[in-house]
Each structure stands twice: as C-alpha cells, then as structure tokens.
Design a protein around this motif. Structure first.
Motif, short mmCIF file in Angstrom:
data_model
loop_
_atom_site.label_atom_id
_atom_site.label_comp_id
_atom_site.label_asym_id
_atom_site.label_seq_id
_atom_site.Cartn_x
_atom_site.Cartn_y
_atom_site.Cartn_z
N ARG A 1 0.83 -1.21 0.00
CA ARG A 1 0.00 0.00 0.00
C ARG A 1 0.87 1.25 0.00
NH1 ARG A 1 -2.12 0.89 5.65
NH2 ARG A 1 0.10 1.41 5.80
N VAL B 1 0.97 4.30 -2.84
CA VAL B 1 0.68 5.68 -2.46
C VAL B 1 1.84 6.59 -2.84
CG1 VAL B 1 0.38 7.21 -0.48
CG2 VAL B 1 -0.95 5.10 -0.62
N THR C 1 -3.79 10.52 -2.41
CA THR C 1 -4.22 11.17 -1.17
C THR C 1 -5.66 10.78 -0.86
OG1 THR C 1 -5.17 13.17 -2.16
CG2 THR C 1 -2.78 13.14 -1.83
N ARG C 2 -6.15 11.21 0.30
CA ARG C 2 -7.54 10.92 0.69
C ARG C 2 -8.54 11.61 -0.24
NH1 ARG C 2 -8.32 8.53 5.74
NH2 ARG C 2 -6.50 7.23 6.15
N ALA C 3 -8.08 12.53 -1.06
CA ALA C 3 -8.98 13.21 -1.99
C ALA C 3 -9.24 12.38 -3.25
CB ALA C 3 -8.41 14.58 -2.38
N ASP C 4 -8.50 11.30 -3.44
CA ASP C 4 -8.65 10.48 -4.63
C ASP C 4 -9.79 9.49 -4.48
OD1 ASP C 4 -6.60 11.30 -6.55
OD2 ASP C 4 -5.15 10.67 -5.04
N ARG C 5 -10.31 9.05 -5.64
CA ARG C 5 -11.37 8.05 -5.71
C ARG C 5 -11.06 7.12 -6.89
NH1 ARG C 5 -12.66 12.83 -4.52
NH2 ARG C 5 -12.79 13.41 -6.71
N MET D 1 -5.98 1.99 0.97
CA MET D 1 -5.37 3.31 0.92
C MET D 1 -6.25 4.39 1.54
SD MET D 1 -3.48 3.25 -2.83
CE MET D 1 -4.96 2.85 -3.77
N GLY D 2 -7.42 3.96 2.04
CA GLY D 2 -8.32 4.91 2.69
C GLY D 2 -9.11 5.76 1.73
N ILE D 3 -9.35 5.27 0.51
CA ILE D 3 -10.13 6.03 -0.48
C ILE D 3 -11.27 5.16 -1.00
CG2 ILE D 3 -8.12 7.40 -1.15
CD1 ILE D 3 -7.92 5.72 -3.70
N SER E 1 -13.59 3.13 -3.57
CA SER E 1 -13.31 2.44 -4.83
C SER E 1 -14.56 1.71 -5.29
CB SER E 1 -12.15 1.45 -4.67
OG SER E 1 -12.48 0.39 -3.81
#
Length: 425
Positions: free
Chosen positions: A80, A84, A90-94, A109-111, A113
């Motif tokens: 992971r 990254v 970043t957390r702004a990604d999807r 990654m905390g996003i 999907s």
C-alpha cells in the motif's frame, strides 16, 4: 421494522440514532455508537499482528497452474505504501477499478473504490459507457483497467455523449497493467480522459509494484528489445540473472547494461511465500528475500528495465536463445498484422522459431500463412523464422484477457507442422 416483522434471529443493532421508546418497541439491543462507547463490558478485539498471515492471492495461471501467494500484514502495508508513494495518492482520490482484485487497494489506501458494470471475470466486457458511468458516479480521479478492458473502451467510445466525456475529465491518473500495453492504446484511452496521465505499473502477484513508466516516458524510450517498464521504484531492488546459451539463468546477479536474463526482485512488499508449494518457494527465493520472477529482461543505458518475455517461453535454437516479445513487436509493425506470437517447435537446444499471427480482418480458420505474408514476416522479424501460421485469435489468460498462452500455441504449432489438422486456431 423489517427485522421484527420477519422474525430475523439475533440481537438487533441500529447503525444510527433511535429514540428510547422506538428502541424498546423494535427490540433494539444497541446502536453502533453504544457499542463504540461502552463495548458492553467486553474488551475490543486485538488488531492483527504485523507478522500474521493477511491474505492468499492467486496468480493468473497464464504460464501454469495458479499458485497461492501468501502475504503477511506488514507486506500488504508496504505494498500500500509503495502505491501511495509512486502515484501521489491522497484521501482526496477516488478509484474506479475495472479489475476486481485491484478494487481492494482503495479501502487499503483509505479512499473510495468501485468496480464498473461489467463481467469482472472477462475484462474485455468493459464498455466506454460503463466506465464513464462509474467515473461520473464516483467523480473518480483514478482508473485501473487491463489492456483488454481498455481496448473495448476505445472500441465502444463512439457511444459516449457530451456528459460522459465531461465526467471522464475528472480522472487524473490512468493505470493499465497485466500484459504489455501498446502505446497507441494508451494514447487512445488518454484522449478519452484528457486530464489523465497514462501509466503502466510493472509487477506480479508475488511483488507489485516493481517499476512504473508513463506514456511520455514510453515514447521517449522508443522501440527496443521488448517492453520498457521504466525504472524500479525507490523501495525496490532489481537485478538480472544472465541466461546461458541454452536459455537457463545460470549467471550471477548483475545490473550490467543490455545483459538479458531472469528478473530477480527484492522489496519490502515481496511475497511471504507460496501456499503449500514448498519446492516452488525454494526455487523462486534464492537468494533468500529475493523473488525470481520468471520474467526475462535487461537494463538499458538509462537504467530502465525492459521485459522480453517469460523464461518458459524463451526459444532455444542451435544458435542460441530467442526471447519472444521484441520479435513479436517487430512483426506487429506490419500493417496487415494485428497480433503476433513467437514460439519454439522441436527439442530444446535445436528449436525452430515459428511465428503465429492474427491478421487485420481476421481469417475463418487457421492455416499456413500465404507466401507473401510469410516473406514479409521474415523480413522484419530479426531472427530466422522457420514457419508462419495464421490463426483467428491468440489464446490469452482468463484474469486479464491479455497474456498470450504461448505454451498452448507451441503445442498447437508442433501438431500442425507435423501434419495435423489446424482446426480453427
């Protein structure tokens, strides 16, 4: 209300707020907030130890039976972190992943999907409309799709409307992997996602990612002996075990320029081992901590790694070994050839090179290539080609629909050239 009416067993837990009278009437045991706050007198379960087994992921089975690859938690965490860092996530990604296993990286990654509307067991079923719909729903910034999926996206793009094209403008990064990705396919897909930078990460189930290259870097590298997969990532070490005359990796590890051999990799996210395949584990992990990938390649003068094919697909002729990918790429420059594969026919050490091609417009049944096509293939191949065969299509792996099954093709070519019926190819 539904659980009470239908008589569902178990304790009822509500994922939201509920008044005390309503909770009593519905038989609600607790809310999630209650559980978080009080734990109902029970200690929270311990988190997994970093050395505990986390997952067993299976290879695609493109060059043999699928193998279970075991990972510990710390190895998945390192994987992971490598993704990254490589792509500035970043957390702004999807993420929209047109490959179900890759969708798991989003939560890791905390996003968010999602997988688009497609048959995930057949990547080539992904349409441009399904991809645009998924991107629009997520306002996605990242897209991952195999080459086969991208081909069908490009082929069905004429159905997209203006709103679909606007939705695709949110994508900043397009990733495609699983097999060699033609630069023209990346260009075509990139035009559908004008704000996206196309990249092709290189790796395998046992260690991913290993290296990365952008479309701009592919174009700068130009044509070479295989597929340029770029520079190894900062956390990854790659060496080459040189091949001897018979195509066996017998030399000591080296990074010497233009030396072809097996690609050997070390990284924090390399596999822990194969599940219950101890002999395979021992054979692919010498020296300890490294992974013998089974891929064949070389470094160029800029430190970029080029992949020339799989070790099991190297053709061993009386004049030395021949790696398939560079020769296949040369044949695919012919305007009448859509796809090409190189295989060896005959005993190891005296094999003959056979070219198998799919022509533009296709053929209805497999056969020897007409003389004019065979001559043109021999002119551009760069190696001695004993025979040229035409087929309706090339067999590929089930997972990505992109990796050519050269072992199956070699068996078929051997039978045909020995006088057997070619069938449909």
């Amino acid at each position: 209300v539904a659980s009470r009416a239908l008589g569902w067993p178990g304790r009822r837990i509500v994922a939201g707020r509920v008044s005390a009278p309503a909770a009593k009437a519905l038989g609600v045991f607790a809310t999630l907030d209650d559980i978080r706050r009080r734990g109902h007198g029970r200690p929270a379960p311990p988190g997994p130890d970093s050395g505990s087994l986390a997952a067993v992921a299976f290879t695609s089975g493109a060059t043999g039976p699928a193998k279970g690859v075991a990972y510990r938690h710390h190895q998945l965490q390192a994987q992971r972190d490598a993704l990254v860092a490589a792509y500035g996530i970043t957390r702004a990604d999807r993420l929209v992943a047109a490959f179900a296993p890759f969708a798991l990286y989003g939560p890791a990654m905390g996003i968010p999907s999602a997988v688009p509307d497609m048959d995930v067991t057949a990547p080539s079923t992904l349409t441009a409309q399904a991809l645009a719909d998924a991107v629009d729903e997520m306002n996605a910034t990242l897209v991952f799709a195999s080459p086969a999926a991208l081909r069908n996206v490009v082929a069905t793009a004429s159905a997209l409307g203006q709103a679909d094209h606007r939705a695709l403008e949110s994508v900043r990064l397009l990733l495609s992997a699983g097999a060699p990705v033609p630069p023209e396919l990346l260009r075509q897909a990139g035009r559908l996602m004008p704000n996206a930078e196309p990249h092709t990460p290189y790796g395998m189930t046992e260690v991913l990612p290993v290296a990365d290259i952008s479309l701009a870097e592919i174009e700068a590298a130009g044509r070479g002996r295989g597929v340029c997969v770029g520079h190894p990532l900062a956390s990854v070490d790659v060496t080459i075990a040189p091949l001897d005359h018979s195509g066996r990796p017998t030399g000591g590890p080296t990074t010497t320029v233009e030396v072809t051999g097996e690609v050997v990799i070390s990284a924090p996210h390399v596999k822990d081992g194969y599940d219950k395949l101890w002999a395979t584990q021992a054979a692919t992990s010498a020296p300890e901590g490294w992974h013998r990938s089974g891929d064949v390649g070389h470094f160029d003068s800029e430190g970029r790694l080029w992949i020339e094919g799989r070790l099991v697909h190297v053709v061993t002729t009386a004049g030395g070994f021949v790696t398939p990918v560079g020769t296949e790429q040369a044949i695919e420059t012919l305007p009448e050839v859509e796809h090409a594969a190189i295989v060896g026919v005959g005993p190891s050490g005296t094999q003959q090179v056979v070219a198998i091609v799919v022509t533009i417009g296709g053929v209805r049944s497999a056969a020897l290539a007409p003389a004019h096509l065979a001559d043109r293939v021999r002119q551009v191949a760069g190696v001695d080609v004993a025979a040229v065969l035409v087929v309706t299509d090339l067999p590929v792996d089930r997972r990505h629909n992109s990796k050519i099954d050269r072992t199956r093709l070699a068996s078929w070519a051997d039978r045909v050239l020995a006088g057997g019926h070619p069938g449909r190819g």
